[in-house]
Write a protein that holds these residues in place. Structure first.
Motif, PDB file in Angstrom:
ATOM      1  N   ASN A 285       0.823  -1.209   0.000  1.00 29.59           N
ATOM      2  CA  ASN A 285       0.000   0.000   0.000  1.00 29.59           C
ATOM      3  C   ASN A 285       0.862   1.266   0.000  1.00 29.59           C
ATOM      4  N   GLY A 286       1.920   1.284   0.829  1.00 29.00           N
ATOM      5  CA  GLY A 286       2.803   2.441   0.865  1.00 29.00           C
ATOM      6  C   GLY A 286       3.566   2.624  -0.431  1.00 29.00           C
ATOM      7  N   THR A 287       3.991   1.518  -1.042  1.00 31.35           N
ATOM      8  CA  THR A 287       4.712   1.608  -2.314  1.00 31.35           C
ATOM      9  C   THR A 287       3.810   2.150  -3.411  1.00 31.35           C
ATOM     10  N   ARG A 288       2.546   1.774  -3.366  1.00 34.05           N
ATOM     11  CA  ARG A 288       1.607   2.308  -4.364  1.00 34.05           C
ATOM     12  C   ARG A 288       1.493   3.832  -4.240  1.00 34.05           C
ATOM     13  N   GLN A 289       1.550   4.353  -3.029  1.00 33.36           N
ATOM     14  CA  GLN A 289       1.525   5.799  -2.838  1.00 33.36           C
ATOM     15  C   GLN A 289       2.774   6.453  -3.423  1.00 33.36           C
ATOM     16  N   VAL A 290       3.919   5.774  -3.311  1.00 36.86           N
ATOM     17  CA  VAL A 290       5.147   6.292  -3.919  1.00 36.86           C
ATOM     18  C   VAL A 290       4.997   6.343  -5.441  1.00 36.86           C
ATOM     19  N   LEU A 291       4.404   5.318  -6.018  1.00 33.89           N
ATOM     20  CA  LEU A 291       4.206   5.301  -7.466  1.00 33.89           C
ATOM     21  C   LEU A 291       3.289   6.444  -7.906  1.00 33.89           C
ATOM     22  N   ASP A 292       2.257   6.706  -7.136  1.00 36.81           N
ATOM     23  CA  ASP A 292       1.372   7.823  -7.464  1.00 36.81           C
ATOM     24  C   ASP A 292       2.118   9.153  -7.388  1.00 36.81           C
ATOM     25  N   TRP A 293       3.067   9.269  -6.428  1.00 37.43           N
ATOM     26  CA  TRP A 293       3.876  10.495  -6.328  1.00 37.43           C
ATOM     27  C   TRP A 293       4.797  10.638  -7.531  1.00 37.43           C
ATOM     28  N   LEU A 294       5.424   9.529  -7.954  1.00 37.25           N
ATOM     29  CA  LEU A 294       6.309   9.578  -9.104  1.00 37.25           C
ATOM     30  C   LEU A 294       5.568   9.996 -10.367  1.00 37.25           C
ATOM     31  N   ALA A 295       4.307   9.617 -10.454  1.00 40.65           N
ATOM     32  CA  ALA A 295       3.514   9.989 -11.632  1.00 40.65           C
ATOM     33  C   ALA A 295       3.280  11.485 -11.707  1.00 40.65           C
ATOM     34  N   GLN A 296       3.415  12.191 -10.589  1.00 44.01           N
ATOM     35  CA  GLN A 296       3.162  13.628 -10.561  1.00 44.01           C
ATOM     36  C   GLN A 296       4.413  14.462 -10.819  1.00 44.01           C
ATOM     37  N   LEU A 297       5.596  13.810 -10.909  1.00 45.17           N
ATOM     38  CA  LEU A 297       6.819  14.567 -11.174  1.00 45.17           C
ATOM     39  C   LEU A 297       6.777  15.148 -12.581  1.00 45.17           C
ATOM     40  N   PRO A 298       7.451  16.290 -12.794  1.00 43.13           N
ATOM     41  CA  PRO A 298       7.338  17.003 -14.081  1.00 43.13           C
ATOM     42  C   PRO A 298       7.704  16.158 -15.296  1.00 43.13           C
ATOM     43  N   HIS A 299       8.720  15.284 -15.180  1.00 38.97           N
ATOM     44  CA  HIS A 299       9.168  14.540 -16.358  1.00 38.97           C
ATOM     45  C   HIS A 299       8.644  13.103 -16.355  1.00 38.97           C
ATOM     46  N   SER A 300       7.545  12.856 -15.693  1.00 34.21           N
ATOM     47  CA  SER A 300       6.880  11.555 -15.713  1.00 34.21           C
ATOM     48  C   SER A 300       7.855  10.434 -15.350  1.00 34.21           C
ATOM     49  N   ALA A 301       8.351  10.466 -14.127  1.00 35.86           N
ATOM     50  CA  ALA A 301       9.322   9.467 -13.667  1.00 35.86           C
ATOM     51  C   ALA A 301       8.729   8.071 -13.614  1.00 35.86           C
ATOM     52  N   LEU A 302       7.420   7.968 -13.567  1.00 38.15           N
ATOM     53  CA  LEU A 302       6.783   6.653 -13.463  1.00 38.15           C
ATOM     54  C   LEU A 302       7.100   5.787 -14.679  1.00 38.15           C
ATOM     55  N   ALA A 303       7.313   6.419 -15.831  1.00 39.42           N
ATOM     56  CA  ALA A 303       7.573   5.671 -17.061  1.00 39.42           C
ATOM     57  C   ALA A 303       8.915   4.948 -17.030  1.00 39.42           C
ATOM     58  N   THR A 304       9.786   5.317 -16.113  1.00 43.72           N
ATOM     59  CA  THR A 304      11.103   4.670 -16.017  1.00 43.72           C
ATOM     60  C   THR A 304      11.292   4.051 -14.632  1.00 43.72           C
ATOM     61  N   THR A 305      10.222   3.512 -14.070  1.00 48.51           N
ATOM     62  CA  THR A 305      10.254   2.930 -12.724  1.00 48.51           C
ATOM     63  C   THR A 305       9.912   1.445 -12.776  1.00 48.51           C
ATOM     64  N   VAL A 306      10.610   0.664 -11.964  1.00 52.19           N
ATOM     65  CA  VAL A 306      10.357  -0.765 -11.810  1.00 52.19           C
ATOM     66  C   VAL A 306      10.168  -1.043 -10.323  1.00 52.19           C
ATOM     67  N   VAL A 307       9.295  -1.979  -9.993  1.00 48.26           N
ATOM     68  CA  VAL A 307       9.068  -2.367  -8.605  1.00 48.26           C
ATOM     69  C   VAL A 307       9.642  -3.756  -8.368  1.00 48.26           C
ATOM     70  N   ALA A 308      10.428  -3.884  -7.297  1.00 43.79           N
ATOM     71  CA  ALA A 308      10.918  -5.190  -6.860  1.00 43.79           C
ATOM     72  C   ALA A 308      10.094  -5.598  -5.645  1.00 43.79           C
ATOM     73  N   LEU A 309       9.240  -6.594  -5.793  1.00 41.08           N
ATOM     74  CA  LEU A 309       8.386  -7.070  -4.712  1.00 41.08           C
ATOM     75  C   LEU A 309       9.130  -8.165  -3.971  1.00 41.08           C
ATOM     76  N   SER A 310       9.616  -7.834  -2.766  1.00 38.23           N
ATOM     77  CA  SER A 310      10.568  -8.699  -2.062  1.00 38.23           C
ATOM     78  C   SER A 310       9.911  -9.465  -0.923  1.00 38.23           C
ATOM     79  N   ALA A 311      10.130 -10.769  -0.910  1.00 39.37           N
ATOM     80  CA  ALA A 311       9.617 -11.629   0.160  1.00 39.37           C
ATOM     81  C   ALA A 311      10.731 -11.857   1.177  1.00 39.37           C
ATOM     82  N   ALA A 312      10.529 -11.385   2.398  1.00 43.17           N
ATOM     83  CA  ALA A 312      11.553 -11.505   3.436  1.00 43.17           C
ATOM     84  C   ALA A 312      11.336 -12.718   4.327  1.00 43.17           C
ATOM     85  N   SER A 313      10.255 -13.441   4.109  1.00 48.39           N
ATOM     86  CA  SER A 313       9.950 -14.597   4.955  1.00 48.39           C
ATOM     87  C   SER A 313       9.371 -15.713   4.101  1.00 48.39           C
ATOM     88  N   PRO A 314       9.675 -16.965   4.433  1.00 50.86           N
ATOM     89  CA  PRO A 314       9.086 -18.067   3.681  1.00 50.86           C
ATOM     90  C   PRO A 314       7.626 -18.298   4.037  1.00 50.86           C
TER      91      PRO A 314
END
Length: 377
Positions: A285-314
């Protein structure tokens, strides 16, 4: 920096803060000298001058003390207290013995054509040539979710597949762990130290004398020497990254967590961004908010963003497909980084000890980041 023309002249002009006439001709070191034994020179180092000197085996002697820009050379500091290092134990393998045996049998009895084709495609993405140094910034919404681990995996992956110089740069103002994850036994020069001595006339061999050589190839520049409150401000970060882009085809930046000032600057100025999301409901949920913020940057930073979804526990109970789908809604690719006992153990990352799924995910993440970084001109 201008979008066309001679990019090196632009960088030199910005570093010198003077006119074009005041900047010396740019130096283009030989990339194969940066990584001994590299057979091919591509991208930013493809047109290097022949006969470049080989890299020094040890850091260069600091500039003379009469140089007003340079204070006394800092002392080397261990990345892990020797009294604690013995507690790390033997590295664990990411895959069990049964899983490694089963995979070996499948390779002998089944066609691996599809896997080979996919691995070849990913390798080609990672090896894309670049006309200017590419900066890939890695951050997260909070600490302890694997940001430095992902940065180290990316650095090692680029070092493995590319034949031009690669730098892992720590930009975490707290007590970062990138030097430990990269296997550095000690650190000496920091970002702040290098920012005070960089000049446009320095060669690649000069610069690497102040960096930490990584065992598997590439270079490391730490943020500090492991002291609380090590100074790293936006100006220092900009100075170092702007200067080092001349020498390194790819720079992986391990940023502080958002919304830190250096992290926001790094995310805004990088060619590609990797946001590490922990596989928890609040983390996604928090990462999704970061993505929404990146979409609002002047040069559309969202278009050059990748998400690494990391599992820290089995034992994570969050459905990975649902979490990835939620993060993909803004239009970003999501790469699942599975739980790996070797990574969970902490300490230096040994590529050969990683699980097969982890190695594949690291290459896929590097390919996505490089594809996005090349897209941004």
């Amino acid at each position: 920096m201008t979008q066309g023309g001679d990019w090196q002249q632009d960088l030199l002009r910005e570093l010198a803060n003077g006119s074009p006439d005041s900047a010396p001709p740019p130096s283009r070191p030989d990339a194969s000298d940066a990584i001994p034994g590299a057979p091919v020179r591509t991208g930013a180092a493809a047109d290097a001058e022949p006969g470049a000197e080989s890299l020094p085996a040890a850091p260069l002697v600091p500039r003379p003390s009469h140089d007003p820009r340079v204070a006394a050379a800092p002392e080397s500091v261990p990345t892990v207290d020797p009294r604690l290092a013995i507690a790390l134990g033997r590295p664990q393998h990411g895959d069990s013995v049964a899983r490694r045996t089963s995979r070996s049998l499948r390779k002998l009895t089944a066609s691996a054509g599809g896997d080979v084709a996919e691995q070849t495609r990913l390798a080609q993405e990672v090896q894309q040539p670049v006309s200017t140094g590419r900066v890939i910034a890695v951050t997260s919404i909070r600490g302890g979710v694997g940001k430095s681990t992902v940065s180290a995996l990316l650095g090692r992956t680029f070092n493995h597949y590319r034949h031009d110089p690669v730098l892992a740069l720590e930009a975490d103002t707290a007590l970062g762990t990138l030097p430990v994850r990269m296997g550095a036994e000690s650190v000496r020069w920091s970002c702040g130290d290098l920012a005070r001595i960089l000049t446009p006339a320095m060669q690649l061999t000069d610069v690497t004398g102040y960096l930490v050589p990584v065992a598997d190839g590439g270079w490391l520049l730490p943020a500090g020497q492991g002291r609380v409150g090590a100074p790293l401000d936006v100006r220092t970060y900009r100075t170092v990254t702007l200067a080092l882009r001349r020498y390194f085809a790819v720079t992986v930046v391990d940023c502080e967590s958002l919304p830190g000032e250096v992290a926001r600057t790094a995310m805004d100025t990088a060619h590609a961004r990797v946001v590490v999301a922990p596989m928890t409901a609040e983390g996604v949920n928090g990462t999704r908010q970061v993505l929404d913020w990146l979409a609002q940057l002047p040069h559309s930073a969202l278009a050059t963003t990748v998400v690494a979804l990391s599992a820290a526990s089995p034992d994570t109970t969050l459905d990975a497909k649902t979490a990835a789908a939620h993060l993909r809604e803004p239009g970003v690719p999501v790469v699942l980084l599975p739980y790996d006992p070797h990574l969970a153990q902490g300490g230096p990352i040994h590529t050969a000890m990683l699980g097969q799924a982890t190695r594949t995910a690291a290459v896929r993440l590097a390919a996505e980041a490089m594809r996005h970084a090349v897209r941004m001109r």
